[in-house]
Design a protein around this motif. Structure first.
Motif, PDB file in Angstrom:
ATOM      1  N   ASN A   1     -97.383  48.454 -12.325  1.00 39.13           N
ATOM      2  CA  ASN A   1     -96.120  49.326 -12.739  1.00 39.13           C
ATOM      3  C   ASN A   1     -94.749  48.759 -12.840  1.00 39.13           C
ATOM      4  OD1 ASN A   1     -97.863  51.417 -13.234  1.00 39.13           O
ATOM      5  ND2 ASN A   1     -97.565  52.240 -11.036  1.00 39.13           N
ATOM      6  N   TYR A   2     -94.699  47.666 -11.803  1.00 46.96           N
ATOM      7  CA  TYR A   2     -93.229  46.968 -11.601  1.00 46.96           C
ATOM      8  C   TYR A   2     -93.465  45.653 -11.496  1.00 46.96           C
ATOM      9  CZ  TYR A   2     -91.886  51.762 -10.541  1.00 46.96           C
ATOM     10  OH  TYR A   2     -91.831  53.130 -10.304  1.00 46.96           O
ATOM     11  N   ASP A   3     -92.422  44.759 -11.783  1.00 42.95           N
ATOM     12  CA  ASP A   3     -92.683  43.070 -11.533  1.00 42.95           C
ATOM     13  C   ASP A   3     -92.696  43.068  -9.870  1.00 42.95           C
ATOM     14  OD1 ASP A   3     -89.880  42.817 -10.672  1.00 42.95           O
ATOM     15  OD2 ASP A   3     -89.610  42.379 -12.564  1.00 42.95           O
ATOM     16  N   ALA A   4     -92.892  42.019  -9.664  1.00 37.35           N
ATOM     17  CA  ALA A   4     -93.346  41.586  -8.129  1.00 37.35           C
ATOM     18  C   ALA A   4     -91.960  41.947  -7.272  1.00 37.35           C
ATOM     19  CB  ALA A   4     -93.917  40.291  -7.891  1.00 37.35           C
ATOM     20  N   GLU A   5     -90.715  41.160  -7.770  1.00 34.83           N
ATOM     21  CA  GLU A   5     -89.800  41.221  -7.085  1.00 34.83           C
ATOM     22  C   GLU A   5     -89.326  42.851  -6.882  1.00 34.83           C
ATOM     23  OE1 GLU A   5     -85.227  39.503  -7.935  1.00 34.83           O
ATOM     24  OE2 GLU A   5     -86.912  38.725  -9.083  1.00 34.83           O
ATOM     25  N   LEU A   6     -89.333  43.582  -7.918  1.00 35.45           N
ATOM     26  CA  LEU A   6     -88.923  45.176  -7.566  1.00 35.45           C
ATOM     27  C   LEU A   6     -89.780  45.621  -6.726  1.00 35.45           C
ATOM     28  CD1 LEU A   6     -86.828  47.307  -8.534  1.00 35.45           C
ATOM     29  CD2 LEU A   6     -88.562  47.751 -10.558  1.00 35.45           C
ATOM     30  N   ILE A   7     -91.325  45.454  -6.806  1.00 34.12           N
ATOM     31  CA  ILE A   7     -92.049  46.027  -5.722  1.00 34.12           C
ATOM     32  C   ILE A   7     -91.734  45.539  -4.379  1.00 34.12           C
ATOM     33  CG2 ILE A   7     -94.486  45.883  -4.868  1.00 34.12           C
ATOM     34  CD1 ILE A   7     -95.454  45.593  -7.796  1.00 34.12           C
ATOM     35  N   ASN A   8     -91.419  44.526  -4.244  1.00 39.06           N
ATOM     36  CA  ASN A   8     -91.027  43.854  -2.792  1.00 39.06           C
ATOM     37  C   ASN A   8     -89.620  44.510  -2.203  1.00 39.06           C
ATOM     38  OD1 ASN A   8     -92.288  41.869  -1.498  1.00 39.06           O
ATOM     39  ND2 ASN A   8     -91.642  40.361  -2.795  1.00 39.06           N
ATOM     40  N   TYR A   9     -88.605  44.833  -3.422  1.00 41.03           N
ATOM     41  CA  TYR A   9     -87.612  45.411  -2.902  1.00 41.03           C
ATOM     42  C   TYR A   9     -87.662  46.681  -2.665  1.00 41.03           C
ATOM     43  CZ  TYR A   9     -83.126  47.908  -3.412  1.00 41.03           C
ATOM     44  OH  TYR A   9     -81.953  48.614  -3.020  1.00 41.03           O
ATOM     45  N   LYS A  10     -88.545  47.584  -3.524  1.00 39.72           N
ATOM     46  CA  LYS A  10     -88.869  49.188  -3.030  1.00 39.72           C
ATOM     47  C   LYS A  10     -89.647  49.052  -1.777  1.00 39.72           C
ATOM     48  CE  LYS A  10     -89.105  50.688  -7.657  1.00 39.72           C
ATOM     49  NZ  LYS A  10     -88.695  52.078  -7.744  1.00 39.72           N
ATOM     50  N   VAL A  11     -90.716  48.393  -1.354  1.00 39.32           N
ATOM     51  CA  VAL A  11     -91.243  48.259  -0.228  1.00 39.32           C
ATOM     52  C   VAL A  11     -90.583  47.986   0.889  1.00 39.32           C
ATOM     53  CG1 VAL A  11     -93.487  47.395   0.969  1.00 39.32           C
ATOM     54  CG2 VAL A  11     -93.705  47.999  -1.340  1.00 39.32           C
TER      55      VAL A  11
END
Ligand code: ADP
Ligand code: MG
Length: 243
Positions: A104-114
């Motif tokens: 659903n999101y790119d890896a960078e955004l996933i990292n940020y959210k997590v």
């Protein structure tokens, strides 16, 4: 418009040749942003009701609407945390939390959210650990983080803290309240523990055993709440009498 509308919902199960009625004609609404606790004795149908709301089961009759339309599981409006953490044992804490975001999101955004969610739930130093190393309380924190990171409008909590000791439970409940106040979501929290319901809820629904009658209580006490306060004790005694 209410976030959740449950209209005349019945749920029957067939066991052997017997048809058992677990929920009979339930009608209730939950508004956007509310924190509602659903209380009731074991076996009265609390989990069944959450499973219907989440779309894991269909009602025998009646209708469940979310934002005015029939909920479809793929739209991710609703997420649920179960009595057991149900973490993926082969994934680390961080991978468990990011699981629902993949694609659903790119890896960078996933990292940020997590990372943000790990931080909010006090899990940052455990992010690379595997689930078998976690205490019950930490594992349930990961389960809550995994559900909340997907930004559900409605979070369903099915007694996720019932197996925890009282101190661990209190600290998770305090963090959950901070998250609920800072993020914009609605909670339906199921518990059989009256104190836990009064610590958290704005509205308490008691679901009666067998006839599925519901009774509603407003819990308009200021947070943080103390079980020692007179208004807490007064509300508790009213709720217990309603069982
Ligand atoms: N899939 C199912 N098939 C048959 N009976 C079920 C099923 N799920 C729940 N029940 C029955 O429904 C009743 C209510 O269960 P549940 O919703 O788990 O109660 P609670 O969460 O309030 O303890 C119980 O008697 C349970 O055995
Ligand atoms: Mg249950």
């Amino acid at each position: 418009m209410s976030l959740l509308e449950i209209n005349n919902v019945c749920k029957h199960f067939k066991i052997g040749n017997e048809l058992i009625s677990v929920l009979e004609d339930i009608t209730l609404t939950v508004d956007k942003g509310e924190l509602v606790c659903l209380l009731g004795v074991s076996g009265c149908g609390k989990t069944t009701l959450l499973r219907l709301i989440s779309g894991l089961e269909n009602p025998t009759s009646g209708q469940i609407l979310i934002n005015g339309s029939k909920y479809k599981i793929k739209n991710k409006t609703v997420n649920m945390v179960f009595q057991e953490p149900r973490l993926f044992p082969w994934l680390s804490v961080k991978e468990n939390i990011s699981f629902g975001l993949k694609g659903n999101y790119d890896a960078e955004l996933i990292n940020y959210k997590v990372d943000e969610m790990l931080n909010k739930l006090g899990l940052s130093s455990y992010k690379n650990e595997m689930p078998y190393k976690l205490s019950g309380g930490l594992a349930q924190r990961v389960a809550v983080a995994r559900a909340l990171v997907t930004e559900p409008e409605l979070l369903l909590l099915d007694e996720p803290f019932s197996a925890l000791d009282s101190i661990t439970k209190k600290s998770i409940i305090e963090d959950l309240l901070i998250l609920w106040k800072s993020l914009d979501f609605t909670i339906i929290h199921v518990t059989h523990n009256v104190d836990e319901a009064i610590m958290l809820a704005q509205k308490i629904i008691v679901l009666k055993y067998r006839n599925s009658d519901t009774e509603f209580f407003d819990a308009n006490l200021a947070y943080p709440r103390s079980p020692e306060s007179d208004c807490f004790k007064e509300l508790k005694s009213k709720i217990i009498k309603s069982y």
